[in-house]
Design a protein around this motif. Structure first.
Motif, short mmCIF file in Angstrom:
data_model
loop_
_atom_site.label_atom_id
_atom_site.label_comp_id
_atom_site.label_asym_id
_atom_site.label_seq_id
_atom_site.Cartn_x
_atom_site.Cartn_y
_atom_site.Cartn_z
N UNK A 162 0.82 -1.21 0.00
CA UNK A 162 0.00 0.00 0.00
C UNK A 162 0.85 1.26 0.00
N UNK A 163 1.98 1.22 0.71
CA UNK A 163 2.75 2.44 0.90
C UNK A 163 3.87 2.68 -0.08
N UNK A 164 4.39 1.60 -0.68
CA UNK A 164 5.65 1.78 -1.41
C UNK A 164 5.66 1.26 -2.84
N UNK A 165 4.77 0.36 -3.21
CA UNK A 165 4.78 -0.14 -4.58
C UNK A 165 4.09 0.85 -5.52
N UNK A 172 -1.38 -6.36 -8.79
CA UNK A 172 -1.20 -7.79 -8.51
C UNK A 172 -1.81 -8.14 -7.15
N UNK A 173 -1.81 -7.17 -6.25
CA UNK A 173 -2.28 -7.40 -4.88
C UNK A 173 -3.67 -6.78 -4.65
N UNK A 175 -6.82 -7.76 -4.67
CA UNK A 175 -7.77 -8.41 -3.76
C UNK A 175 -7.32 -8.27 -2.31
N UNK A 176 -6.03 -8.42 -2.11
CA UNK A 176 -5.48 -8.30 -0.75
C UNK A 176 -5.69 -6.88 -0.21
N UNK A 177 -5.38 -5.88 -1.03
CA UNK A 177 -5.54 -4.50 -0.59
C UNK A 177 -7.01 -4.15 -0.38
N UNK A 178 -7.88 -4.69 -1.23
CA UNK A 178 -9.31 -4.41 -1.07
C UNK A 178 -9.81 -4.88 0.29
N UNK A 179 -9.32 -6.02 0.74
CA UNK A 179 -9.73 -6.51 2.05
C UNK A 179 -9.17 -5.62 3.16
N UNK A 180 -7.88 -5.27 3.05
CA UNK A 180 -7.25 -4.41 4.05
C UNK A 180 -7.97 -3.07 4.14
N UNK A 254 3.78 8.10 2.63
CA UNK A 254 5.12 8.34 3.15
C UNK A 254 6.19 8.22 2.07
N UNK A 255 6.03 7.24 1.17
CA UNK A 255 7.06 7.00 0.17
C UNK A 255 7.20 8.18 -0.78
N UNK A 256 6.15 8.96 -0.96
CA UNK A 256 6.20 10.11 -1.86
C UNK A 256 6.75 11.35 -1.19
N UNK A 257 7.11 11.25 0.09
CA UNK A 257 7.60 12.40 0.83
C UNK A 257 9.08 12.33 1.14
N UNK A 258 9.77 11.30 0.65
CA UNK A 258 11.21 11.24 0.81
C UNK A 258 11.69 10.26 1.86
N UNK A 259 13.01 10.13 1.93
CA UNK A 259 13.63 9.09 2.76
C UNK A 259 13.39 9.32 4.26
#
Length: 281
Positions: A162-165, A172-173, A175-180, A254-259
């Protein structure tokens, strides 16, 4: 679980806390303007209902005096809490929460725009449902689409995907994310009781519940403080998603805001799972 009604000790009213750190001025002004509009609607239907705003300056607050003057002109009490440095998101809100004298308290992000009816509808709902102690709204993105920010308990895989891909890899995920993300339950029309986790961008509490929980856990500097508070809230009250309350969210991951944000995300995730239990898949 039995949820008991406690005697009220707070005055009838709503306090709002917004924590800022080097905020985008245009977004913050939009947030404050939407607060003014939404508070005016509350005041029209509840003339004696007290309203106040605490702007918590963790650093870099620009000049928002005209926006605060517009709020004060509506009879909304305004204060800036400053001088404490950058203590983090949750601890910043706690500075306002501990002094709130009113029956309801709204934790709000500086990148949220409230629908004009949002606060009036939210207060009406809580007054009509005394078992509800924490309310989360219908949260839309800039295109008007529903953001699925209610959550089931996360796994490490859920958070990474959810946060980094990138969006293409996330398919690909799906169905998994839909449940989460509780896509099977969260929609534009239905009230959903007791979603496990709700977003910290808008958390409307009965203040007595929030103070019983001692606010946010100060061990989280940024990220997962809302996950932690949501799970603890279920121990003392009911949580509700109600789409009649509508807001617009301009936030990003978070991933779009830098290291630096990735490191804070990872640190907070470790604290969260260490407290509530690790779950890989």
């Amino acid at each position: 679980m039995n949820f008991t009604r406690e005697p009220r000790s707070e005055a009838e009213g709503l306090s709002i806390s917004v924590v800022v750190y080097r905020p985008d001025l245009a977004l913050l002004q939009s947030t404050l303007e939407s607060i003014a509009t939404a508070c005016a609607v509350v005041r029209a239907t509840r003339p004696s209902f007290a309203l106040s705003l605490s702007l918590v300056d963790n650093g870099g607050l620009p000049d928002v005096a005209p926006s605060l003057q517009a709020l004060r002109a509506l009879g909304i009490g305004c204060e800036i809490i400053r001088g404490h440095g950058n203590v983090g998101y949750g601890r910043g809100h706690n500075l306002a929460i501990e002094h709130s004298p009113y029956s309801f308290h709204l934790v709000l992000n500086p990148d949220i725009e409230l629908d004009a009816e949002a606060l009036a509808n939210a207060v009406d709902f809580l007054c009509a449902h005394p078992d509800a102690g924490l309310l989360t709204p219908r949260i839309g993105d800039e295109a008007g689409d529903l953001q699925y920010l209610c959550r089931r308990y996360p796994t490490l895989v859920d958070l990474f995907v959810r946060g980094f891909l990138p969006a293409r890899a996330r398919r690909v995920f799906a169905r998994r994310l839909a449940r989460y993300e509780m896509r099977d339950l969260i929609n534009e029309h239905d009230i959903v009781w007791d979603p496990p986790i709700v977003s910290g961008c808008f958390m409307l509490f009965r203040t007595i519940v929030l103070k019983k929980l001692a606010g946010f856990d100060p061990r989280y500097f940024l990220y997962f403080e809302d996950y932690d508070l949501s799970l603890r809230a279920h121990e003392v009250t009911r949580v509700v998603y109600t789409p009649v309350v509508r807001v617009l969210h301009h936030g990003g991951g978070a991933a779009r805001k830098g290291s630096a944000h990735i490191r804070m995300f990872a640190s907070s995730a470790y604290k969260f799972f260490h407290r509530f239990g690790w779950k890989l898949l």
